[in-house]
Design a protein around this motif. Structure first.
Motif, PDB file in Angstrom:
ATOM      1  N   PHE A  88      10.508  61.943  46.918  1.00  6.29           N
ATOM      2  CA  PHE A  88      11.473  61.012  46.320  1.00  6.29           C
ATOM      3  C   PHE A  88      12.909  61.236  46.798  1.00  6.29           C
ATOM      4  O   PHE A  88      13.611  60.509  46.953  1.00  6.29           O
ATOM      5  N   GLU A  89      13.449  62.633  47.084  1.00  2.00           N
ATOM      6  CA  GLU A  89      14.275  62.933  47.419  1.00  2.00           C
ATOM      7  C   GLU A  89      14.830  62.552  48.805  1.00  2.00           C
ATOM      8  O   GLU A  89      15.725  62.016  49.187  1.00  2.00           O
ATOM      9  N   LEU A 165       9.036  53.925  44.004  1.00  3.03           N
ATOM     10  CA  LEU A 165       9.829  54.175  45.224  1.00  3.03           C
ATOM     11  C   LEU A 165      10.051  52.717  45.863  1.00  3.03           C
ATOM     12  O   LEU A 165      11.423  52.544  46.123  1.00  3.03           O
ATOM     13  N   ALA A 166       9.294  51.765  45.514  1.00  2.68           N
ATOM     14  CA  ALA A 166       9.650  50.564  46.234  1.00  2.68           C
ATOM     15  C   ALA A 166      10.847  49.965  45.296  1.00  2.68           C
ATOM     16  O   ALA A 166      11.732  49.334  45.874  1.00  2.68           O
ATOM     17  N   GLY A 167      10.837  50.054  43.940  1.00  2.00           N
ATOM     18  CA  GLY A 167      11.900  49.830  43.110  1.00  2.00           C
ATOM     19  C   GLY A 167      12.997  50.558  43.384  1.00  2.00           C
ATOM     20  O   GLY A 167      14.085  49.616  43.404  1.00  2.00           O
ATOM     21  N   MET A 168      13.148  51.708  43.753  1.00  2.00           N
ATOM     22  CA  MET A 168      14.129  52.331  44.170  1.00  2.00           C
ATOM     23  C   MET A 168      14.851  52.040  45.133  1.00  2.00           C
ATOM     24  O   MET A 168      16.151  51.983  45.270  1.00  2.00           O
ATOM     25  N   ALA A 174      20.377  47.088  46.120  1.00  2.00           N
ATOM     26  CA  ALA A 174      21.611  46.161  45.220  1.00  2.00           C
ATOM     27  C   ALA A 174      22.877  47.198  44.944  1.00  2.00           C
ATOM     28  O   ALA A 174      23.849  46.704  43.870  1.00  2.00           O
ATOM     29  N   GLY A 175      23.024  48.451  45.325  1.00  5.62           N
ATOM     30  CA  GLY A 175      24.103  49.139  44.908  1.00  5.62           C
ATOM     31  C   GLY A 175      23.753  50.426  44.317  1.00  5.62           C
ATOM     32  O   GLY A 175      24.906  51.294  44.091  1.00  5.62           O
ATOM     33  N   PHE A 176      22.652  50.759  43.626  1.00  7.65           N
ATOM     34  CA  PHE A 176      22.563  51.936  42.991  1.00  7.65           C
ATOM     35  C   PHE A 176      22.717  53.210  43.694  1.00  7.65           C
ATOM     36  O   PHE A 176      22.269  53.360  45.007  1.00  7.65           O
ATOM     37  N   ASP A 177      23.393  54.268  43.113  1.00  7.69           N
ATOM     38  CA  ASP A 177      23.906  55.320  43.956  1.00  7.69           C
ATOM     39  C   ASP A 177      22.907  56.350  43.854  1.00  7.69           C
ATOM     40  O   ASP A 177      21.764  56.238  42.871  1.00  7.69           O
ATOM     41  N   ALA A 178      22.971  57.499  44.395  1.00 10.36           N
ATOM     42  CA  ALA A 178      21.992  58.678  44.364  1.00 10.36           C
ATOM     43  C   ALA A 178      21.767  59.115  43.250  1.00 10.36           C
ATOM     44  O   ALA A 178      20.657  59.662  42.402  1.00 10.36           O
ATOM     45  N   PRO A 179      22.758  59.395  42.114  1.00 14.28           N
ATOM     46  CA  PRO A 179      22.393  59.800  40.779  1.00 14.28           C
ATOM     47  C   PRO A 179      21.529  59.141  40.008  1.00 14.28           C
ATOM     48  O   PRO A 179      20.660  59.425  39.109  1.00 14.28           O
ATOM     49  N   GLU A 183      17.698  59.843  38.554  1.00 17.55           N
ATOM     50  CA  GLU A 183      17.161  59.724  37.200  1.00 17.55           C
ATOM     51  C   GLU A 183      15.781  59.049  37.004  1.00 17.55           C
ATOM     52  O   GLU A 183      14.899  59.343  36.369  1.00 17.55           O
ATOM     53  N   ILE A 184      15.894  58.075  38.077  1.00 13.65           N
ATOM     54  CA  ILE A 184      14.441  57.333  38.162  1.00 13.65           C
ATOM     55  C   ILE A 184      13.350  58.095  38.592  1.00 13.65           C
ATOM     56  O   ILE A 184      12.328  58.334  37.820  1.00 13.65           O
ATOM     57  N   ALA A 185      13.649  58.982  39.633  1.00  7.96           N
ATOM     58  CA  ALA A 185      12.755  59.843  40.142  1.00  7.96           C
ATOM     59  C   ALA A 185      12.284  61.015  39.191  1.00  7.96           C
ATOM     60  O   ALA A 185      11.078  61.369  38.848  1.00  7.96           O
ATOM     61  N   ALA A 186      13.295  61.366  38.290  1.00  8.18           N
ATOM     62  CA  ALA A 186      12.910  62.491  37.424  1.00  8.18           C
ATOM     63  C   ALA A 186      12.041  62.031  36.306  1.00  8.18           C
ATOM     64  O   ALA A 186      11.190  62.574  36.071  1.00  8.18           O
TER      65      ALA A 186
END
Length: 193
Positions: A88-89, A165-168, A174-179, A183-186
């Motif tokens: 994920f990371e 992962l595909a959604g991430m 679309a501009g989502f940042d790492a934080p 949250e999604i990964a967690a």
């Protein structure tokens, strides 16, 4: 006697892969392909066949040089749970690195052509099956050592991780940042343990 090729086929495939990854299949013109690869039209056709065959070769190059090596951690990391967290990371780091956010070539090509191109659909399905197998094996190892809930189906969890992962990757484009992606990964990790 045939003249020897004066170019590195692997480098040309890598260049084509990056072009398709950034532009998409339909948007990449033949002139852009020849410019990116440094090949003449005749060399391109003699070596790879058609633009479509070049895409299929580029997808295979991506799978062998980007996807397969990135999955190695699922086998190498002693802790299966930690291996999945690290995957994920890795995806977060790659998808939010400076520069254009291209997502995943397999996902991009699936969205562009998968439903209407049988050869592409077959190739991406094989890639998805390979990735699913790698995650399922890591999950089964995690279940065996008590790191992952043994009552949950390993294949279902593997597909869930792939969907996350595909959604991430899509959200990063679309501009989502790492934080936000973390949250999604967690949340995904919470769902599998």
């Amino acid at each position: 006697m045939a003249r020897p090729r004066e170019f590195n086929e692997s480098e040309a495939l890598g260049d084509a892969m990056h072009l398709f990854w950034g532009r998409g299949y339909g948007s990449a013109s033949l002139s852009e392909i020849t410019k990116a690869t440094g090949l003449s039209k005749s060399s391109l056709y003699d070596t790879f066949g058609s633009k479509h065959e070049l895409l299929l070769s580029s997808l295979q190059f991506y799978i062998e040089n980007m996807v397969q090596p990135s999955l190695a951690i699922l086998e190498e990391e002693p802790s299966p749970r930690r291996a999945i967290e690290r995957r994920f990371e890795m995806v977060i780091e790659v998808s939010t690195a400076p520069g254009p956010r291209r997502g995943c070539l397999i996902a991009n090509t699936t969205l562009e052509l998968g439903a209407r191109d049988e050869a592409v659909a077959k190739q991406v399905l094989a890639a998805h099956s390979m990735v699913e197998q790698a995650y399922a094996q890591a999950i089964e190892r995690g279940q065996a050592v008590g790191e992952i809930d043994p009552t949950k189906d390993a294949r279902s969890l593997a597909r869930y991780i792939m969907a996350c992962l595909a959604g991430m990757l899509c959200l990063s484009k679309a501009g989502f940042d790492a934080p936000k992606l973390r949250e999604i990964a967690a949340t995904a990790m919470f769902a599998i343990v």
